[in-house]
Design a protein around this motif. Structure first.
Motif, short mmCIF file in Angstrom:
data_model
loop_
_atom_site.label_atom_id
_atom_site.label_comp_id
_atom_site.label_asym_id
_atom_site.label_seq_id
_atom_site.Cartn_x
_atom_site.Cartn_y
_atom_site.Cartn_z
N HIS A 1 -10.22 0.99 -9.62
CA HIS A 1 -10.60 -0.03 -8.64
C HIS A 1 -9.45 -0.97 -8.29
O HIS A 1 -9.46 -1.60 -7.24
CB HIS A 1 -11.80 -0.83 -9.15
N LEU B 1 -7.83 -0.85 -4.86
CA LEU B 1 -8.38 -1.58 -3.72
C LEU B 1 -7.73 -2.95 -3.60
O LEU B 1 -7.50 -3.44 -2.49
CB LEU B 1 -9.89 -1.77 -3.89
N LEU B 2 -7.46 -3.57 -4.74
CA LEU B 2 -6.81 -4.88 -4.70
C LEU B 2 -5.42 -4.73 -4.09
O LEU B 2 -4.99 -5.53 -3.26
CB LEU B 2 -6.71 -5.47 -6.10
N ASP B 3 -4.71 -3.66 -4.51
CA ASP B 3 -3.37 -3.42 -3.93
C ASP B 3 -3.48 -3.20 -2.43
O ASP B 3 -2.69 -3.72 -1.64
CB ASP B 3 -2.73 -2.16 -4.54
N VAL C 1 -5.86 -4.16 -0.29
CA VAL C 1 -6.21 -5.38 0.45
C VAL C 1 -4.98 -6.28 0.57
O VAL C 1 -4.69 -6.83 1.64
CB VAL C 1 -7.38 -6.11 -0.26
N GLU C 2 -4.24 -6.39 -0.51
CA GLU C 2 -3.05 -7.25 -0.48
C GLU C 2 -2.02 -6.72 0.52
O GLU C 2 -1.45 -7.47 1.31
CB GLU C 2 -2.43 -7.32 -1.88
N LEU D 1 -2.50 -4.64 3.09
CA LEU D 1 -2.96 -4.68 4.49
C LEU D 1 -2.85 -6.09 5.06
O LEU D 1 -2.56 -6.27 6.24
CB LEU D 1 -4.39 -4.19 4.60
N ALA D 2 -3.08 -7.10 4.20
CA ALA D 2 -2.99 -8.48 4.68
C ALA D 2 -1.60 -8.77 5.23
O ALA D 2 -1.43 -9.58 6.13
CB ALA D 2 -3.33 -9.45 3.55
N ALA D 3 -0.60 -8.09 4.68
CA ALA D 3 0.78 -8.32 5.12
C ALA D 3 1.22 -7.29 6.16
O ALA D 3 2.40 -7.19 6.48
CB ALA D 3 1.71 -8.30 3.92
N GLY E 1 -4.51 -2.60 -10.76
CA GLY E 1 -5.11 -3.35 -11.87
C GLY E 1 -5.53 -2.50 -13.05
O GLY E 1 -4.99 -2.64 -14.14
N ALA E 2 -6.50 -1.60 -12.85
CA ALA E 2 -7.10 -0.93 -13.99
C ALA E 2 -6.19 0.14 -14.58
O ALA E 2 -6.38 0.55 -15.71
CB ALA E 2 -8.41 -0.29 -13.57
N TRP F 1 -14.29 2.23 1.25
CA TRP F 1 -13.89 0.86 1.59
C TRP F 1 -13.41 0.79 3.05
O TRP F 1 -13.75 -0.14 3.77
CB TRP F 1 -12.78 0.38 0.64
N SER G 1 -15.01 -1.57 5.93
CA SER G 1 -14.20 -2.73 6.31
C SER G 1 -13.60 -2.61 7.70
O SER G 1 -12.90 -3.51 8.14
CB SER G 1 -13.08 -2.93 5.28
N ASP H 1 -7.81 -5.93 -15.90
CA ASP H 1 -6.86 -5.62 -16.98
C ASP H 1 -7.26 -6.26 -18.31
O ASP H 1 -6.50 -6.21 -19.28
CB ASP H 1 -5.46 -6.15 -16.63
N ILE I 1 -19.12 -1.66 -3.00
CA ILE I 1 -18.03 -0.73 -3.29
C ILE I 1 -17.39 -1.00 -4.66
O ILE I 1 -16.94 -0.08 -5.34
CB ILE I 1 -16.98 -0.76 -2.16
#
Ligand code: SF4
Lengths: 357, 273
Positions: free
Chosen positions: A4, A7-9, A11-12, A14-16, A34-35, A65, A69, B169, B190
């Motif tokens: 998961h 997804l954080l990567d 979103v970060e 795409l924001a840029a 992250g995980a 996602w 989105s 983490d 999701i």
């Protein structure tokens, strides 16, 4: 196991990323995110199969996602995905409606010709094989055309008046849709004149080739006395009550011919909207001219005896060949449109890789 | 229509390249009205507010913290003009690992809570205030402050993502982030297999256009009328609204800043950057 953190990567990143541009994200089992950190040891010992399973699960997560989105999963590669920020611009929607592929249907009735012009884009000549499309196929195409969204039929060659059944071919089109017939206008005599006279003046436009206001330039490319006979053909067709368009093929260095030429056409009685001036394309018999490639040319769906082509100007150039199957016409048009979208997207991606600075 | 009118100059912080697209779209829209605009982009909110107070720009597109600081720096002389519909119903969300069993703000007692950058109202300043209001003292929870955006433009989205990474983490048990960041990621369910929200704060206000008294009421009202007239149902307006994250512009909700004023006072957050 799904990562998961990816997804954080995403979103970060795409924001840029400017809307419309893409980012590539590693979705392999050993991808950062992250995980992944806590999974790293298990990833190294994972078998190839479980690695593939994990990558597939990651791709599924990102696909879900993207759908939720309003972003676009543009491409799935072996161990990465390409995500576009926002929705892609629809290349078809950006076209002028009259440029939408399939608005017009071009049909090559035959490839043989009484002339052998040195710039002929399909290398026609008296020795060229006829390769006629035939009245049956033309009639079936015309039949399917309106339902497939076609608004105008255009018949070209070769020289269509060499065909003994050109009047039937034309009638099978004009009974369905407005039609334009391209000709060099030199054969309106005897039986051929009779065939011309049988054509529907209300539904047919004749497009006759004439390159200049005086014989020199025209005849230099098209042969002795060609100009005189073409002008005779234009006059005859007008007298017969046909709507006549005149199309000139002009080399780039002959721009000074344009003004006297339009004046001449005015004198013949050709309306301004019925005057077409084209560049020479580097296709067929032409040894120079504008370079046309499928990724730089908005398609004009074209059918010949061999199949479907990208554009009438390159209907013997293998790189412009789309497919052998002509029917159903709607499928052929859909195929051309899909290829066009793919070319445009590839060009957009290339433009992202090579910014103009 | 707008040939003769002086454009209103709007300032905004360029925290992503899309800010250019948004403001070009806004400028195109206002060019069709009787209140044309132009825009100036700043690298951070400190510079933006300085320019507003100095009169270099007529209107600043402020975050809630930038608005509260502008009020403090101007002794309350500045004025909030308009917000996005999403700004007047903003909230902070507390997120944990899915299945962690957290069921309310109380659950963070004795746990590790990741916060975003210290200049983030939604992910740092207000969460501390919410803990305080819930009777959870400073020593009752271990705060992991993630200042990955400090000293940058002032948009704290990255630090909020880092706070979620800390939870994934296992460097933190929970994270406090803005509702917009949570919704951007979770998109319904999701993240259901990994993360879940277990507490949502009361609503408060976020960004708002801010002006100084040097902008006359007449000019401000004329501009606001055109701003409010942007219509989600019109595709050319919708493209801009979507990018900016709203469906319609609304009057600011001033009550919604009260909690942040209190939090800033209680935590001694300075008036300047
Ligand atoms: S350009 Fe036209 S007239 Fe000339 S050879 Fe080709 S088909 Fe025939």
């Amino acid at each position: 196991m799904v990562n998961h953190g990816l997804l954080l990567d995403l979103v970060e990143r795409l924001a840029a990323t400017p809307v419309g541009s893409t980012v590539e994200l590693d979705v392999s089992a050993s991808a950062a995110g992250g995980a992944a950190a806590s999974d790293a040891s298990s990833a190294t010992s994972a078998t190839a199969a479980s690695r593939a399973e994990e990558a597939a699960a990651n791709i599924d997560l990102i696909a879900r996602w993207c759908r939720a989105s309003g972003n676009e999963l543009a491409e799935v590669r072996a161990e990465s995905v390409v995500v576009r920020h926002g929705r892609r611009r629809d290349p078809l929607a950006l076209l002028d409606p009259s440029q939408l592929p399939g608005t017009r249907l071009w049909m090559y009735t035959n490839f043989d010709c009484n002339l052998r012009c040195d710039y002929c884009c399909v290398s026609s000549s008296p020795q060229t094989d006829r390769r006629a499309l035939g009245v049956d196929r033309v009639a079936r195409l015309a039949d399917e055309a309106a339902d497939a969204g076609v608004q105008e039929l255009i018949l070209t060659g070769g020289e269509p008046f060499l065909l003994p059944d050109i009047d039937e071919v034309v009638a099978s089109c004009t009974t369905r849709l407005p039609t334009t017939l391209l000709t060099n206008g030199m054969l309106f005599r005897g039986g051929r004149l009779e065939r011309l006279r049988r054509m529907d003046r209300d539904r047919l436009t004749l497009q006759i080739s004439l390159d200049s206001a005086t014989p020199e330039l025209h005849d230099a490319h098209r042969g002795p006395r060609a100009w005189e006979r073409a002008v005779g053909g234009i006059r005859l067709a007008l007298d017969e009550g046909f709507d006549v368009k005149v199309a000139a093929t002009l080399p780039a260095d002959q721009a000074h011919e344009v003004a006297p030429f339009t004046q001449f056409l005015g004198g013949l009685g050709i309306r301004p909207e019925n005057r077409v001036i084209r560049a020479i394309a580097h296709e067929g018999a032409a040894d120079s001219g504008v370079e046309l490639t499928v990724d730089s040319l908005i398609p004009e769906v074209t059918v010949t005896a061999e199949g479907v082509w990208w554009h009438p100007v390159a209907a013997t150039d293998e790189s412009h060949f789309v497919r052998a199957e002509i029917f159903p016409l709607a499928d052929a048009i859909a195929d051309v449109r899909e290829r066009f979208i793919r070319h445009r997207e590839a060009a957009d991606r290339a433009a992202e890789w090579f910014p103009c600075s | 229509m707008s040939d003769t009118a002086e454009p209103l100059i709007i300032g905004s912080v360029a925290y992503t390249p899309n800010v250019v697209t948004i403001w070009e779209g806004m400028r195109d829209y206002f060019a069709t009205t009787d209140t044309p605009i132009d825009f100036v982009l700043f690298s951070n909110y400190g510079r933006l507010v300085d320019a507003l107070i100095a009169g270099t720009i007529d209107v600043a597109w402020n975050t809630n913290l930038a608005y509260v600081r502008t009020v403090a720096q101007t002794d309350g002389r500045c004025r909030a003009l308009a917000s996005r519909d999403t700004d007047v119903v903003f909230s902070t969300v507390f997120v944990s690992r899915a299945g962690a069993g957290f069921d309310g703000i109380e659950a963070v007692r004795g746990r590790r809570l990741a916060l975003g950058s210290r200049d983030s109202a939604q992910a740092a300043i207000l969460p501390v205030q919410f803990l305080r209001e819930a009777g959870i003292a400073a020593g009752d929870v271990e705060l992991l402050r993630i200042n990955s955006d400090v000293g940058k433009h002032g948009d704290t989205g990255r630090s909020e993502l880092d706070a979620l990474r800390a939870v994934l983490d296992d460097r933190a048990d929970a994270a406090a982030i803005g509702l917009n960041t949570w919704e951007a990621i979770a998109r319904g369910d999701i993240m259901a297999g990994a993360l879940g929200a277990f507490w949502t704060s009361p609503e408060y206000s976020h960004c708002t256009f801010t002006a100084m008294p040097s902008l006359s009421d007449e000019r401000a009202e004329a501009w606001l009328a055109n701003l409010m007239a942007m219509d989600w149902e019109r595709p050319e307006h919708r493209a801009i609204l979507e990018l900016e994250g709203l469906r319609r512009w609304v009057p600011p909700k001033l009550d919604g800043y009260r909690g942040l004023f209190e939090a800033v006072a209680a935590q001694g957050v300075s008036d300047r950057w």
